[in-house]
Scaffold this active site. Sequence first.
Site, mmCIF file in Angstrom:
data_model
loop_
_atom_site.group_PDB
_atom_site.id
_atom_site.type_symbol
_atom_site.label_atom_id
_atom_site.label_comp_id
_atom_site.label_asym_id
_atom_site.label_seq_id
_atom_site.Cartn_x
_atom_site.Cartn_y
_atom_site.Cartn_z
ATOM 1 N N ASP A 79 0.871 -1.167 0.000
ATOM 2 C CA ASP A 79 0.000 0.000 0.000
ATOM 3 C C ASP A 79 0.903 1.211 0.000
ATOM 4 O O ASP A 79 1.906 1.255 0.722
ATOM 5 C CB ASP A 79 -0.917 0.010 1.228
ATOM 6 C CG ASP A 79 -2.099 0.939 1.013
ATOM 7 O OD1 ASP A 79 -2.877 0.693 0.061
ATOM 8 O OD2 ASP A 79 -2.250 1.924 1.754
ATOM 9 N N GLY A 163 0.825 8.307 -11.536
ATOM 10 C CA GLY A 163 0.193 8.924 -10.367
ATOM 11 C C GLY A 163 0.693 10.338 -10.096
ATOM 12 O O GLY A 163 0.690 11.196 -10.986
ATOM 13 N N ARG A 191 9.104 2.861 -3.161
ATOM 14 C CA ARG A 191 8.907 1.453 -3.545
ATOM 15 C C ARG A 191 10.255 0.745 -3.665
ATOM 16 O O ARG A 191 10.423 -0.393 -3.231
ATOM 17 C CB ARG A 191 8.106 1.388 -4.861
ATOM 18 C CG ARG A 191 7.636 0.001 -5.242
ATOM 19 C CD ARG A 191 6.536 0.022 -6.273
ATOM 20 N NE ARG A 191 5.333 0.667 -5.764
ATOM 21 C CZ ARG A 191 4.970 1.924 -6.046
ATOM 22 N NH1 ARG A 191 5.671 2.650 -6.889
ATOM 23 N NH2 ARG A 191 3.893 2.458 -5.499
#
Length: 216
Positions: A79, A163, A191
Amino acid sequence: MRLLIATTNPDKLREIRGLLQHLPVEVLSLRDFAAVEEPDESGTTFEENARLKAFYYDAAVAHPTALVQCGPLLTVAEDSGLVVDALDGEPGVRSARYLRPDASYPERFAEIQRRLATRPSAPRTARFVCAVAVVQAGMLVYEATGVVEGEIAPAARGTHGFGYDPVFYYPPYEQTLGETTEEEKQRVAHRGRAFRKLAEWLEKCRTENKGLSSVL
Ligand code: ITT
């Protein structure tokens, strides 16, 4: 070792495949299995939602398959999102749904800029956070978090990434993450940081030949 990367987001999947490509593991995605409904991301933290997704896809997809195919299948879920300090942490865990679930990113950028303009003296500091969780046969076997610190750029710049990358200015590069190459982004971004920790753990499991749960 086989991993199920349990995400519905093709941009995340592309980045994660790149981050794990040097490992001797078989990487599967949700597309390799029959479709299941997405879980309700009801957690209030990135960590909670990562765990929730990993447990859900382990039970709905990976565990039944592993039983039939007689081989361990680790479910990896993450997430992630953008945390803007002057917006009390928003969009945060609602990053994928911010403003409206079907809002475009230019609309979301405009909303962030509009809200920041109402607080001109507030800092424009922000961070991307990525929480990763790994579940096997109903057990949480690993979790890690990665963070990258930056600022909200005065205007969107660049067409790389996905994004919120075009509005996330990374001071050491003097560029937004929409302007950097994917390789440059992965070196510093949330990430990349979280999945490098996961890769180290997987490598340790492999070389020490330990049972997975004993490494946590
Ligand atoms: P899954 O839950 O199926 O993995 P999702 O896109 O719904 O897919 P999240 O709930 O974790 O995933 O939301 C992540 C959102 O955060 C993502 O859709 C972007 O809006 C934002 N985000 C996360 N990482 C990003 C990155 O590296 N660059 C830009 N925006 C990012």
